[in-house]
Design a protein around this motif. Sequence first.
Motif, mmCIF file in Angstrom:
data_model
loop_
_atom_site.group_PDB
_atom_site.id
_atom_site.type_symbol
_atom_site.label_atom_id
_atom_site.label_comp_id
_atom_site.label_asym_id
_atom_site.label_seq_id
_atom_site.Cartn_x
_atom_site.Cartn_y
_atom_site.Cartn_z
ATOM 1 N N ARG A 265 24.082 -45.041 20.863
ATOM 2 C CA ARG A 265 24.260 -45.706 19.108
ATOM 3 C C ARG A 265 25.899 -46.705 19.213
ATOM 4 N N ALA A 266 27.258 -45.588 19.775
ATOM 5 C CA ALA A 266 28.056 -45.833 18.986
ATOM 6 C C ALA A 266 28.418 -47.287 20.589
ATOM 7 N N LEU A 267 28.177 -47.046 21.253
ATOM 8 C CA LEU A 267 28.311 -48.838 22.823
ATOM 9 C C LEU A 267 27.459 -49.348 21.568
ATOM 10 N N ASP B 22 29.284 -54.627 19.187
ATOM 11 C CA ASP B 22 28.737 -55.622 17.949
ATOM 12 C C ASP B 22 30.493 -56.323 17.485
ATOM 13 N N ALA B 23 31.155 -55.077 17.838
ATOM 14 C CA ALA B 23 32.650 -55.367 16.851
ATOM 15 C C ALA B 23 33.790 -55.893 17.835
ATOM 16 N N LEU C 58 36.833 -53.712 29.783
ATOM 17 C CA LEU C 58 38.121 -54.580 29.161
ATOM 18 C C LEU C 58 38.747 -54.348 27.546
ATOM 19 N N ALA C 59 37.532 -54.456 26.774
ATOM 20 C CA ALA C 59 37.539 -54.334 25.488
ATOM 21 C C ALA C 59 38.442 -53.286 24.902
ATOM 22 N N LEU C 60 37.760 -51.551 25.925
ATOM 23 C CA LEU C 60 38.557 -50.606 26.283
ATOM 24 C C LEU C 60 40.167 -50.938 26.527
ATOM 25 N N GLN C 61 40.169 -51.933 27.726
ATOM 26 C CA GLN C 61 41.415 -51.448 27.434
ATOM 27 C C GLN C 61 42.692 -52.447 26.867
ATOM 28 N N GLY C 62 41.516 -53.298 26.444
ATOM 29 C CA GLY C 62 42.468 -54.308 25.424
ATOM 30 C C GLY C 62 43.139 -52.880 23.856
ATOM 31 N N GLU C 63 41.970 -52.177 23.651
ATOM 32 C CA GLU C 63 41.927 -50.925 22.421
ATOM 33 C C GLU C 63 43.315 -50.212 22.362
ATOM 34 N N ILE C 64 43.546 -49.504 24.048
ATOM 35 C CA ILE C 64 44.062 -48.445 23.932
ATOM 36 C C ILE C 64 45.466 -49.395 24.867
ATOM 37 N N GLU C 65 45.563 -50.659 25.016
ATOM 38 C CA GLU C 65 47.450 -51.142 24.857
ATOM 39 C C GLU C 65 48.005 -51.322 23.360
ATOM 40 N N ALA C 66 46.960 -52.331 21.895
ATOM 41 C CA ALA C 66 46.890 -52.543 21.233
ATOM 42 C C ALA C 66 47.613 -50.964 20.497
ATOM 43 N N ALA C 67 47.256 -50.157 20.819
ATOM 44 C CA ALA C 67 48.039 -48.920 19.871
ATOM 45 C C ALA C 67 48.780 -48.094 20.568
ATOM 46 N N GLY C 68 49.769 -49.386 22.266
ATOM 47 C CA GLY C 68 50.812 -48.688 22.427
ATOM 48 C C GLY C 68 50.720 -47.375 23.722
ATOM 49 N N GLY C 69 49.022 -47.945 23.876
ATOM 50 C CA GLY C 69 49.349 -47.184 25.090
ATOM 51 C C GLY C 69 49.391 -48.153 26.490
ATOM 52 N N ALA C 70 49.015 -47.658 27.758
ATOM 53 C CA ALA C 70 48.958 -49.122 29.250
ATOM 54 C C ALA C 70 48.027 -48.288 29.913
ATOM 55 N N VAL C 71 47.422 -49.227 30.683
ATOM 56 C CA VAL C 71 46.597 -48.972 31.807
ATOM 57 C C VAL C 71 47.404 -49.891 32.895
ATOM 58 N N VAL C 72 48.193 -49.090 33.829
ATOM 59 C CA VAL C 72 48.690 -48.169 35.200
ATOM 60 C C VAL C 72 47.634 -48.593 36.463
ATOM 61 N N LEU C 73 47.784 -50.225 36.903
ATOM 62 C CA LEU C 73 46.802 -50.130 38.318
ATOM 63 C C LEU C 73 47.585 -49.884 39.158
ATOM 64 N N ALA C 74 46.966 -50.084 39.944
ATOM 65 C CA ALA C 74 47.790 -50.374 41.894
ATOM 66 C C ALA C 74 48.555 -48.392 41.847
ATOM 67 N N THR C 75 48.340 -47.591 40.795
ATOM 68 C CA THR C 75 48.973 -46.680 40.750
ATOM 69 C C THR C 75 48.407 -45.168 40.472
ATOM 70 N N PRO C 76 48.268 -44.652 42.033
ATOM 71 C CA PRO C 76 47.122 -43.386 42.410
ATOM 72 C C PRO C 76 47.609 -42.327 41.557
ATOM 73 N N PHE C 77 46.962 -41.574 41.605
ATOM 74 C CA PHE C 77 47.551 -39.986 40.670
ATOM 75 C C PHE C 77 47.765 -39.484 41.958
ATOM 76 N N GLU C 78 49.168 -38.800 41.547
ATOM 77 C CA GLU C 78 49.208 -37.276 43.216
ATOM 78 C C GLU C 78 49.636 -36.357 42.949
ATOM 79 N N GLY C 79 49.491 -36.270 42.255
ATOM 80 C CA GLY C 79 49.034 -34.630 41.127
ATOM 81 C C GLY C 79 49.905 -34.356 40.002
#
Length: 370
Positions: free
Chosen positions: A73-75, A80-81, A155-176
């Motif tokens: 339902r949310a999706l 739409d939005a 892409l829309a989710l990424q845009g929302e995160i970045e618009a809120a001041g967050g970051a989607v950081v690519l080529a950056t593996p979590f190592e622990g």
Amino acid sequence: MSDYDFDAVVVGAGAVGLACGYALSRRGFTVAVLERDLAIGQGVSSRNSEVIHGGLYYPTGSLKARLCVTGRRALYAFCDAHHVHYYRCGKLVVATDAVELERLEGILAQARTNDVEGMARLTRAEALALEPELACVGALISPESGVFESHAYMLALQGEIEAAGGAVVLATPFEGATPREGGGFEVRAGGADPTTFACRWLVTAPGLSAQAVAATIEGFPAAQIPKGHFGKGVYFRLAGKAPFARLIYPPPIPGALGTHYRRDLGGQGVFGPDLAFVDAPDYSVDPARAGEFYRYVRKFWPGLPDGALAPDYAGVRPKLHGPGQPQPDFRLDGADIHGLPGLVALFGVESPGLTSSLAIGEEVAARLGV
């Protein structure tokens, strides 16, 4: 002033990880989503059917049952939005013999228990009136099922995160990560410029590498990391006109929903996935698999021409069960399971994870107490 670099770090920029980041961003928190690949959605999220599931099959009281319906339902509202293309085409669950016809009764009852809207039984004649090329002795219709453009959604989710001041950081593996005194985590990230940073909350949603990621978090008890399995599924694309407008699904097979049909948003027919357990992720498609696809598909579409199926792509699902074992629920493990406050670790988020993703994000935020 906070001594955290970010309020939350999310591991994995697939649909579920991005949805977790979005849920936390909506609450006003700064979020960093770490992705080891060069682009978002390159793992499980890029190799699926792009189906919006109604929520028919999942056991009463399970996370899958609740989060699939709520997430679906949310999706639709999110699409739409954000002008994400989708087609609410509906789905037929078809029976091709008397045994499968009996199974439809149980599916219908479960769907109604799960609060799936619009479910109805169809006679053979009613099903053929909707899809004349279909072969069946009866069917269920799920009008809320559909297909959508999953990458545009991410892409829309990424845009929302970045618009809120967050970051989607690519080529950056979590190592622990290491728990900090007083709360939170020190996170280690690799890549071209390795770094460490502090966060209050940590969410791991890396799909196929969920077990490996959990093992790099200091203090995470090994006994609470569930054994993972790789469930490979291949797809074949149809040459020629798509025979059906709606999704066509046989009843589920053990461990999966079974090889089904969809007409993609480009108008082509696609069949898949099947299910084979493999020792490691493998995205090859053996053309010899076509023989089994012809046999299976012709049960509900006897008009499938010889030579009409071409190998397309393969996906691998992060399963928590092996061959012959019952399919378990999603695992969204908080401190009550692993003993690490501020951490939610996701395991076994396969289908209907994409449909459920927004609801999973909300559930993760709730389990973090925010």
